[in-house]
Design an enzyme around this catalytic site. Structure first.
Site, PDB file in Angstrom:
ATOM      1  N   HIS A   1      -2.701   5.125   6.431  1.00  0.00           N
ATOM      2  CA  HIS A   1      -1.365   5.695   6.634  1.00  0.00           C
ATOM      3  C   HIS A   1      -1.366   7.173   6.226  1.00  0.00           C
ATOM      4  CE1 HIS A   1      -0.139   1.524   6.826  1.00  0.00           C
ATOM      5  NE2 HIS A   1      -0.239   1.318   5.538  1.00  0.00           N
TER       6      HIS A   1
ATOM      7  N   CYS B   1       0.826  -1.213   0.000  1.00  0.00           N
ATOM      8  CA  CYS B   1       0.000   0.000   0.000  1.00  0.00           C
ATOM      9  C   CYS B   1       0.861   1.265   0.000  1.00  0.00           C
ATOM     10  CB  CYS B   1      -0.922  -0.019   1.208  1.00  0.00           C
ATOM     11  SG  CYS B   1      -0.111  -0.534   2.743  1.00  0.00           S
TER      12      CYS B   1
HETATM   13  N1  LIG Z   1      -3.572  -5.415   5.200  1.00  0.00           N
HETATM   14  C1  LIG Z   1      -3.038  -4.471   4.477  1.00  0.00           C
HETATM   15  O1  LIG Z   1      -3.156  -3.282   4.764  1.00  0.00           O
HETATM   16  C2  LIG Z   1      -2.261  -4.815   3.249  1.00  0.00           C
HETATM   17  C3  LIG Z   1      -2.063  -3.801   2.307  1.00  0.00           C
HETATM   18  C4  LIG Z   1      -1.368  -4.099   1.133  1.00  0.00           C
HETATM   19  C5  LIG Z   1      -0.862  -5.363   0.936  1.00  0.00           C
HETATM   20  N2  LIG Z   1      -1.055  -6.323   1.878  1.00  0.00           N
HETATM   21  C6  LIG Z   1      -0.496  -7.663   1.611  1.00  0.00           C
HETATM   22  O2  LIG Z   1      -1.557  -8.508   1.191  1.00  0.00           O
HETATM   23  C7  LIG Z   1      -1.273  -9.862   1.592  1.00  0.00           C
HETATM   24  C8  LIG Z   1      -2.428 -10.350   2.441  1.00  0.00           C
HETATM   25  O3  LIG Z   1      -2.532  -9.510   3.578  1.00  0.00           O
HETATM   26  P1  LIG Z   1      -3.916  -9.328   4.364  1.00  0.00           P
HETATM   27  O4  LIG Z   1      -3.736  -8.140   5.213  1.00  0.00           O
HETATM   28  O5  LIG Z   1      -5.064  -9.408   3.415  1.00  0.00           O
HETATM   29  O6  LIG Z   1      -3.899 -10.642   5.273  1.00  0.00           O
HETATM   30  P2  LIG Z   1      -5.090 -11.251   6.158  1.00  0.00           P
HETATM   31  O7  LIG Z   1      -4.453 -11.906   7.310  1.00  0.00           O
HETATM   32  O8  LIG Z   1      -6.158 -10.248   6.365  1.00  0.00           O
HETATM   33  O9  LIG Z   1      -5.706 -12.358   5.174  1.00  0.00           O
HETATM   34  C9  LIG Z   1      -5.018 -13.517   4.810  1.00  0.00           C
HETATM   35  C10 LIG Z   1      -6.023 -14.614   4.514  1.00  0.00           C
HETATM   36  O10 LIG Z   1      -5.318 -15.750   4.046  1.00  0.00           O
HETATM   37  C11 LIG Z   1      -5.814 -16.910   4.717  1.00  0.00           C
HETATM   38  N3  LIG Z   1      -4.771 -17.951   4.704  1.00  0.00           N
HETATM   39  C12 LIG Z   1      -3.769 -18.188   5.594  1.00  0.00           C
HETATM   40  N4  LIG Z   1      -2.997 -19.225   5.188  1.00  0.00           N
HETATM   41  C13 LIG Z   1      -3.524 -19.656   4.009  1.00  0.00           C
HETATM   42  C14 LIG Z   1      -3.180 -20.678   3.105  1.00  0.00           C
HETATM   43  N5  LIG Z   1      -2.131 -21.508   3.311  1.00  0.00           N
HETATM   44  N6  LIG Z   1      -3.936 -20.827   1.999  1.00  0.00           N
HETATM   45  C15 LIG Z   1      -4.994 -20.016   1.766  1.00  0.00           C
HETATM   46  N7  LIG Z   1      -5.393 -19.027   2.590  1.00  0.00           N
HETATM   47  C16 LIG Z   1      -4.643 -18.845   3.707  1.00  0.00           C
HETATM   48  C17 LIG Z   1      -6.188 -16.411   6.100  1.00  0.00           C
HETATM   49  O11 LIG Z   1      -7.111 -17.268   6.738  1.00  0.00           O
HETATM   50  C18 LIG Z   1      -6.797 -15.044   5.761  1.00  0.00           C
HETATM   51  O12 LIG Z   1      -8.177 -15.137   5.460  1.00  0.00           O
HETATM   52  C19 LIG Z   1       0.085  -9.813   2.294  1.00  0.00           C
HETATM   53  O13 LIG Z   1       1.098 -10.040   1.351  1.00  0.00           O
HETATM   54  C20 LIG Z   1       0.152  -8.366   2.774  1.00  0.00           C
HETATM   55  O14 LIG Z   1       1.476  -7.934   2.990  1.00  0.00           O
HETATM   56  C21 LIG Z   1      -1.762  -6.080   3.011  1.00  0.00           C
END
Ligand SMILES: NC(=O)c1ccc[n+]([C@@H]2O[C@H](COP(=O)([O-])OP(=O)(O)OC[C@H]3O[C@@H](n4cnc5c(N)ncnc54)[C@H](O)[C@@H]3O)[C@@H](O)[C@H]2O)c1
Length: 347
Positions: free
Chosen positions: A224, A144
């Site tokens: 942020h 992000c």
């Molecule tokens: N949260 C943010 O603000 C944000 C912003 C930009 C990018 N990201 C990136 O996006 C990605 C996901 O982050 P998020 O915040 O959505 O995470 P999150 O924890 O909200 O969601 C992750 C999901 O994946 C599932 N999961 C876990 N292990 C798994 C597996 N082996 N197979 C399938 N599903 C599985 C979890 O149950 C959960 O529902 C990361 O790379 C993170 O760095 C996050």
């Protein structure tokens, strides 16, 4: 554009995955096939309520998920067999373990910013490097903070105004859904290294950006706040710098004079505008705070970390499949489908 819809799956239905699923469902040229996950709590059950097929991403989770009442039609492989592209939104580090499998079954893959650039060898921000992703088998949509950095700095670069940029990033502590068990309170935690990782990460998209970032984590849970000092390539007027941001996609102006005085104001505005999940896909830049002094520009903006990477991810889907080769055209389709804006309070 092809007449056959691009078939898409999301693996990992969390903060990013659920938003990507919704955004894909709004695209005129995409078909959303289903989600994969491994948990059985309210977040995944909500997907079922919303009519999305939920597959078990790990075979050993099938019984547990079925036992919790989730009508699991199969495993991740069953889902992958039906799609052209999978968007991997699993937690940092998990996605890296999935790439070989996606390749083995011949499904193109998009990863998120938690994964390293080296995983796919390509990092993506639509306005900066869409064309270099066309036809690839995988890419990574940057984080992000990095997405906002690349959007704003390439806007200045494209107007011939950018020499170098130095930014301070005040990050949210944790995401709202997990603030019952994580996050800091009543403090600010500076990152122990300068540059923080976002500057070098922006250079994975635009290698010649002269950018340094310093970051800290603060005690709030939503969005942020960035503060930038930019050395321009020449003395410019305030209007020229504003015009450079106006000309770019996915940057929208906000104003103190409208009562948008803090991060919470914009979140309330997104609610008032009826945005799904209060999401703000645009970088929200304070128009009336931006100041230019000779060849220096100073500005601050807000980044909705939960949403900003969603339109980029949608564009990455088109780029990998090669159905739209022109980045600006993909951006136009995505932005129109989502209802993105250049100014939230213009009519
Ligand atoms: N949260 C943010 O603000 C944000 C912003 C930009 C990018 N990201 C990136 O996006 C990605 C996901 O982050 P998020 O915040 O959505 O995470 P999150 O924890 O909200 O969601 C992750 C999901 O994946 C599932 N999961 C876990 N292990 C798994 C597996 N082996 N197979 C399938 N599903 C599985 C979890 O149950 C959960 O529902 C990361 O790379 C993170 O760095 C996050």
């Amino acid at each position: 554009m092809t007449t056959t819809a691009i078939r898409v799956a999301v693996n990992g239905y969390g903060v990013i995955g659920k938003r990507v699923a919704d955004a894909v469902r709004l695209q005129p040229d995409m078909e959303f096939v289903g989600v994969g996950d491994i948990v059985s709590d309210y977040r995944v059950k909500a997907a079922v309520v919303l009519g999305l097929p939920v597959y078990a991403s790990l075979p050993e989770k099938v019984d547990e998920m079925k036992g919790a009442g989730i009508p699991v039609p199969g495993t991740l492989d069953d889902l992958l067999a039906q799609v052209d592209v999978v968007v991997d939104c699993t937690p940092k580090g998990v996605g890296a373990r999935n790439l070989d499998h996606y390749r083995a079954v011949g499904v193109k893959a998009i990863f998120q910013g938690g994964e390293k650039h080296s995983l796919t060898g390509h990092s993506f921000v639509a306005q900066a490097n869409y064309e270099t992703a066309v036809g690839r088998d995988a890419t990574r949509v940057v984080s992000c903070n990095t997405t906002s950095t690349v959007r704003t700095l390439t806007a200045l670069r494209d107007a011939g105004l950018l020499k170098k940029a130095r930014g301070v990033l005040v990050r949210r502590a944790t995401d709202p859904w997990e603030s019952d068990h994580s996050g800091i309170m009543n403090t600010v935690v500076p990152e122990p290294h300068i540059p923080s990782h976002q500057g070098p990460d922006a250079q994975t998209v635009v290698p010649d950006l002269d950018v340094v970032t310093i970051a800290a984590k603060a005690a709030h849970t939503q969005t942020h706040n960035h503060f930038w000092v930019v050395e321009l390539s020449r003395p410019a007027s305030r209007e020229e710098v504003l015009e450079a941001f106006r000309a770019a996609s996915r940057i929208a102006f906000i104003r103190m004079s409208d009562g948008i005085v803090a991060l919470n104001s914009t979140i309330e505005l997104m609610r008032d505008l009826g945005r799904p999940r209060d999401d703000m896909w645009e970088v929200a830049l304070w128009e009336d705070v931006l100041t230019v002094n000779g060849n220096e520009a100073y500005y601050t903006y807000q980044v909705c970390n939960e949403a900003i990477v969603v339109p980029e991810t949608v564009d990455a889907i088109r780029a990998l499949t090669g159905t739209v080769e022109d980045g600006q055209e993909s951006i136009r389709i995505t932005d129109e489908a989502l209802g993105m804006r250049h100014d939230f309070l213009a009519w």
